[in-house]
Motif scaffolding. Structure first.
Motif, PDB file in Angstrom:
ATOM      1  N   ILE A 180      84.384   5.098  78.071  1.00 32.01           N
ATOM      2  CA  ILE A 180      85.674   5.286  77.554  1.00 32.01           C
ATOM      3  C   ILE A 180      86.786   5.981  78.569  1.00 32.01           C
ATOM      4  N   ASN A 181      86.512   6.644  79.380  1.00 33.17           N
ATOM      5  CA  ASN A 181      87.476   7.373  79.958  1.00 33.17           C
ATOM      6  C   ASN A 181      87.879   6.804  81.393  1.00 33.17           C
ATOM      7  N   LYS A 182      87.349   5.396  81.609  1.00 32.05           N
ATOM      8  CA  LYS A 182      87.330   4.762  82.908  1.00 32.05           C
ATOM      9  C   LYS A 182      88.792   4.270  83.420  1.00 32.05           C
ATOM     10  N   ASP A 183      89.625   4.278  82.470  1.00 39.56           N
ATOM     11  CA  ASP A 183      91.044   3.825  82.775  1.00 39.56           C
ATOM     12  C   ASP A 183      91.937   5.252  83.153  1.00 39.56           C
ATOM     13  N   ALA A 184      91.309   6.183  83.211  1.00 43.31           N
ATOM     14  CA  ALA A 184      92.050   7.716  83.434  1.00 43.31           C
ATOM     15  C   ALA A 184      92.024   7.732  84.807  1.00 43.31           C
ATOM     16  N   SER A 185      93.433   7.949  85.386  1.00 45.73           N
ATOM     17  CA  SER A 185      93.589   8.122  86.891  1.00 45.73           C
ATOM     18  C   SER A 185      92.548   9.038  87.464  1.00 45.73           C
ATOM     19  N   GLY A 186      91.679   8.675  88.331  1.00 45.61           N
ATOM     20  CA  GLY A 186      90.901   9.760  89.064  1.00 45.61           C
ATOM     21  C   GLY A 186      89.672  10.314  88.234  1.00 45.61           C
ATOM     22  N   TYR A 187      89.398   9.441  87.184  1.00 43.91           N
ATOM     23  CA  TYR A 187      88.273  10.123  86.411  1.00 43.91           C
ATOM     24  C   TYR A 187      86.859  10.246  87.047  1.00 43.91           C
ATOM     25  N   LYS A 188      86.581   9.140  88.005  1.00 45.60           N
ATOM     26  CA  LYS A 188      85.442   9.319  88.811  1.00 45.60           C
ATOM     27  C   LYS A 188      85.212  10.580  89.690  1.00 45.60           C
ATOM     28  N   GLY A 189      86.345  10.786  90.414  1.00 44.77           N
ATOM     29  CA  GLY A 189      86.243  11.959  90.881  1.00 44.77           C
ATOM     30  C   GLY A 189      86.263  13.277  90.108  1.00 44.77           C
ATOM     31  N   ILE A 190      86.861  13.328  88.973  1.00 45.92           N
ATOM     32  CA  ILE A 190      86.983  14.397  88.055  1.00 45.92           C
ATOM     33  C   ILE A 190      85.353  14.753  87.567  1.00 45.92           C
ATOM     34  N   ILE A 191      84.656  13.927  87.213  1.00 48.63           N
ATOM     35  CA  ILE A 191      83.317  14.054  86.799  1.00 48.63           C
ATOM     36  C   ILE A 191      82.075  14.006  87.680  1.00 48.63           C
ATOM     37  N   ASN A 192      82.454  13.812  89.044  1.00 52.38           N
ATOM     38  CA  ASN A 192      81.405  13.801  90.099  1.00 52.38           C
ATOM     39  C   ASN A 192      81.368  15.012  90.937  1.00 52.38           C
ATOM     40  N   TRP A 195      85.416  21.116  82.320  1.00 54.59           N
ATOM     41  CA  TRP A 195      85.806  19.657  81.931  1.00 54.59           C
ATOM     42  C   TRP A 195      87.419  19.849  81.770  1.00 54.59           C
ATOM     43  N   PHE A 196      87.628  20.458  80.865  1.00 54.11           N
ATOM     44  CA  PHE A 196      89.045  20.475  80.537  1.00 54.11           C
ATOM     45  C   PHE A 196      89.880  21.195  81.878  1.00 54.11           C
ATOM     46  N   THR A 197      89.302  22.059  82.319  1.00 53.46           N
ATOM     47  CA  THR A 197      90.149  22.473  83.698  1.00 53.46           C
ATOM     48  C   THR A 197      90.212  21.491  84.856  1.00 53.46           C
ATOM     49  N   ARG A 198      88.940  20.617  84.963  1.00 52.68           N
ATOM     50  CA  ARG A 198      89.247  19.613  85.976  1.00 52.68           C
ATOM     51  C   ARG A 198      90.103  18.633  85.536  1.00 52.68           C
ATOM     52  N   THR A 199      90.309  18.233  84.258  1.00 56.08           N
ATOM     53  CA  THR A 199      91.102  17.029  84.081  1.00 56.08           C
ATOM     54  C   THR A 199      92.888  17.634  84.305  1.00 56.08           C
ATOM     55  N   VAL A 200      92.898  18.823  84.220  1.00 53.53           N
ATOM     56  CA  VAL A 200      94.275  19.548  84.306  1.00 53.53           C
ATOM     57  C   VAL A 200      94.516  19.661  85.957  1.00 53.53           C
ATOM     58  N   HIS A 201      93.645  20.174  86.677  1.00 53.04           N
ATOM     59  CA  HIS A 201      93.662  20.447  88.054  1.00 53.04           C
ATOM     60  C   HIS A 201      92.382  20.053  88.752  1.00 53.04           C
ATOM     61  N   PRO A 202      92.365  18.717  89.053  1.00 49.74           N
ATOM     62  CA  PRO A 202      91.113  18.078  89.698  1.00 49.74           C
ATOM     63  C   PRO A 202      90.356  18.692  90.674  1.00 49.74           C
ATOM     64  N   ASN A 203      91.248  19.480  91.636  1.00 53.72           N
ATOM     65  CA  ASN A 203      90.666  19.942  93.020  1.00 53.72           C
ATOM     66  C   ASN A 203      90.706  21.615  92.845  1.00 53.72           C
ATOM     67  N   ILE A 204      90.735  22.156  91.739  1.00 53.95           N
ATOM     68  CA  ILE A 204      90.785  23.626  91.712  1.00 53.95           C
ATOM     69  C   ILE A 204      89.428  24.273  91.724  1.00 53.95           C
ATOM     70  N   LEU A 205      88.244  23.647  91.391  1.00 50.30           N
ATOM     71  CA  LEU A 205      86.941  24.024  91.028  1.00 50.30           C
ATOM     72  C   LEU A 205      86.104  23.702  92.249  1.00 50.30           C
ATOM     73  N   PRO A 206      85.221  24.733  92.732  1.00 55.32           N
ATOM     74  CA  PRO A 206      84.606  24.095  93.451  1.00 55.32           C
ATOM     75  C   PRO A 206      83.004  23.369  92.907  1.00 55.32           C
ATOM     76  N   GLY A 207      82.204  22.594  93.642  1.00 52.38           N
ATOM     77  CA  GLY A 207      81.021  22.027  93.089  1.00 52.38           C
ATOM     78  C   GLY A 207      81.232  20.575  92.509  1.00 52.38           C
ATOM     79  N   SER A 208      80.255  20.318  91.758  1.00 52.84           N
ATOM     80  CA  SER A 208      80.169  18.955  91.086  1.00 52.84           C
ATOM     81  C   SER A 208      80.063  19.155  89.689  1.00 52.84           C
ATOM     82  N   MET A 209      80.965  18.665  88.724  1.00 52.43           N
ATOM     83  CA  MET A 209      81.064  18.721  87.261  1.00 52.43           C
ATOM     84  C   MET A 209      79.612  18.063  86.762  1.00 52.43           C
TER      85      MET A 209
END
Length: 376
Positions: free
Chosen positions: A364-376, A321-335
């Motif tokens: 709680i994190n809904k206003d974070a830019s691109g958060y849906k993509g980070i956690i999907n 999760w920490f990594t995806r918030t910093v580099h959203p596209n660096i890890l494969p698969g779905s959080m």
């Protein structure tokens, strides 16, 4: 001779006297008696366990404890993960109980709604009377609390001590809890999964040049933050980021001026602080010009079976999760899918979409830019 030994002898007697007469019945009976012997040998008549705890004390546990009270966070949820149930955990701290209720562990194991949080004072001093009234047969206490350990043992309580060792906490604690609960294989499987996840992440992030590493402010509250000597630095390094705080220390005091000067690209909000939310940062006019605020990169750290701030059985999920918030596209698969499968592995439970949203703090994190993509 143990009962399991008598059963084993009975199996051989049946096999000897009735061989060739009722072979089908004997094979069936033999198979199930052997299984019963194994179960009884492990769970009822197991030999006492003796090991050296993290205070350097030789601890003898006469049998697998049935009623465990936990002072040292996050050992309580480790008990649940290793045991695959909430039956053994009878008490923990208020902070830990809040985490159990804030995530979904109490929904996975409703019995956890009944655990006590009245066995520990504000200074981590145990309420010995309450522990005795709960028929506690093992207390997990901080190793540094020598006097309280002596007091509990004098009252007839069995105590195992845990020491906070930064990111090593997951390894050392899981190993010890595996010994205590006779679940060392499960502990090893969890640690192997964590190490594999970590290696997969750093294989990607270690090649990121320093100039391309975003700066992260790990905010405990609005007046304190994690610096380079805290265990949170491990999360920052693993994620391919750098600490926005340049003052050396563990958890340091800060003020708005320091935050403005740090001007972080990303802000992570401490999961233990239930009152601090991204909206508090976004709506504070003092922080309006900070990059993390302007770009909507403020994230509250999730809570699964436990909070993801301390290294625990869910460390692999936290690192992802920490990594995806910093580099959203660096890890494969779905959080989301990784979390779902991890919960089945750790707790034997299948989470609903609503439960996954709660754990990942989708609202709680809904206003974070691109958060849906980070956690999907």
């Amino acid at each position: 001779m143990r009962l399991s030994d008598y059963i084993t002898l009975l199996v051989f007697e049946i096999d000897y006297h009735f061989r060739g007469i009722v072979s089908t019945f004997t094979c069936y009976f033999r198979k199930h008696l052997c299984l019963l012997a194994i179960v009884l040998s492990i769970n009822v008549f197991a030999e006492p366990v003796t090991y050296t705890d993290q205070a350097g004390r030789k601890v003898e546990i006469p049998k697998t404890p049935e009623r465990i009270s936990v002072v040292a966070t996050p050992a309580g949820t480790m008990v649940v993960a290793l045991d695959g149930s909430g039956d053994r955990l009878v008490a923990t701290t208020t902070n830990s109980k809040n985490a159990i209720n804030e995530g979904v562990l109490n929904e996975f194991f409703p019995i956890l709604n009944k655990i006590s949080d009245k066995v520990v004072g504000k200074d981590d001093s145990p309420n010995i009377e309450a522990l005795l009234n709960l028929n506690t047969d093992l207390v997990i206490q901080w190793a540094r609390k020598n006097k309280s350990i002596e007091a509990m043992e004098a009252a007839g309580l069995n105590v195992a001590a845990m020491q906070y060792k930064k990111t090593d906490i997951a390894k050392t604690w899981l190993n010890d809890m595996g010994i205590i609960l006779n679940k060392s294989q499960k502990a090893k499987e969890i640690l192997d999964w964590q190490e594999k996840t970590y290696q997969n992440i750093v294989a990607k992030t270690k090649y990121i040049e320093d100039k391309n590493k975003p700066s992260v402010l790990y905010l405990m509250d609005e007046s304190s933050a994690a610096s380079s000597e805290s265990h949170f630095q491990f999360y920052i390094d693993t994620a391919g980021a750098k600490n926005a705080i340049k003052v050396k220390g563990n958890i340091i005091n800060i003020d708005p001026e320091m935050i403005l000067n740090a001007n972080p690209d990303i802000i992570w909000l401490f999961g233990f602080n239930i009152n601090l939310k991204p909206n508090d940062i976004y709506t504070n006019p003092i922080y309006s010009e900070i990059k993390a605020v302007k770009n909507h990169h403020v994230y509250k750290v999730p809570v699964g079976g436990d909070r993801w701030d301390p290294p625990n059985q869910e460390l692999a999920l936290a690192l992802e999760w920490f990594t995806r918030t910093v580099h959203p596209n660096i890890l494969p698969g779905s959080m989301r899918e990784h979390l779902k499968s991890a919960l089945e592995f750790l707790y034997g439970k299948e989470a609903t979409d609503e439960q996954l949203d709660i754990m990942l703090r989708a609202e709680i994190n809904k206003d974070a830019s691109g958060y849906k993509g980070i956690i999907n």
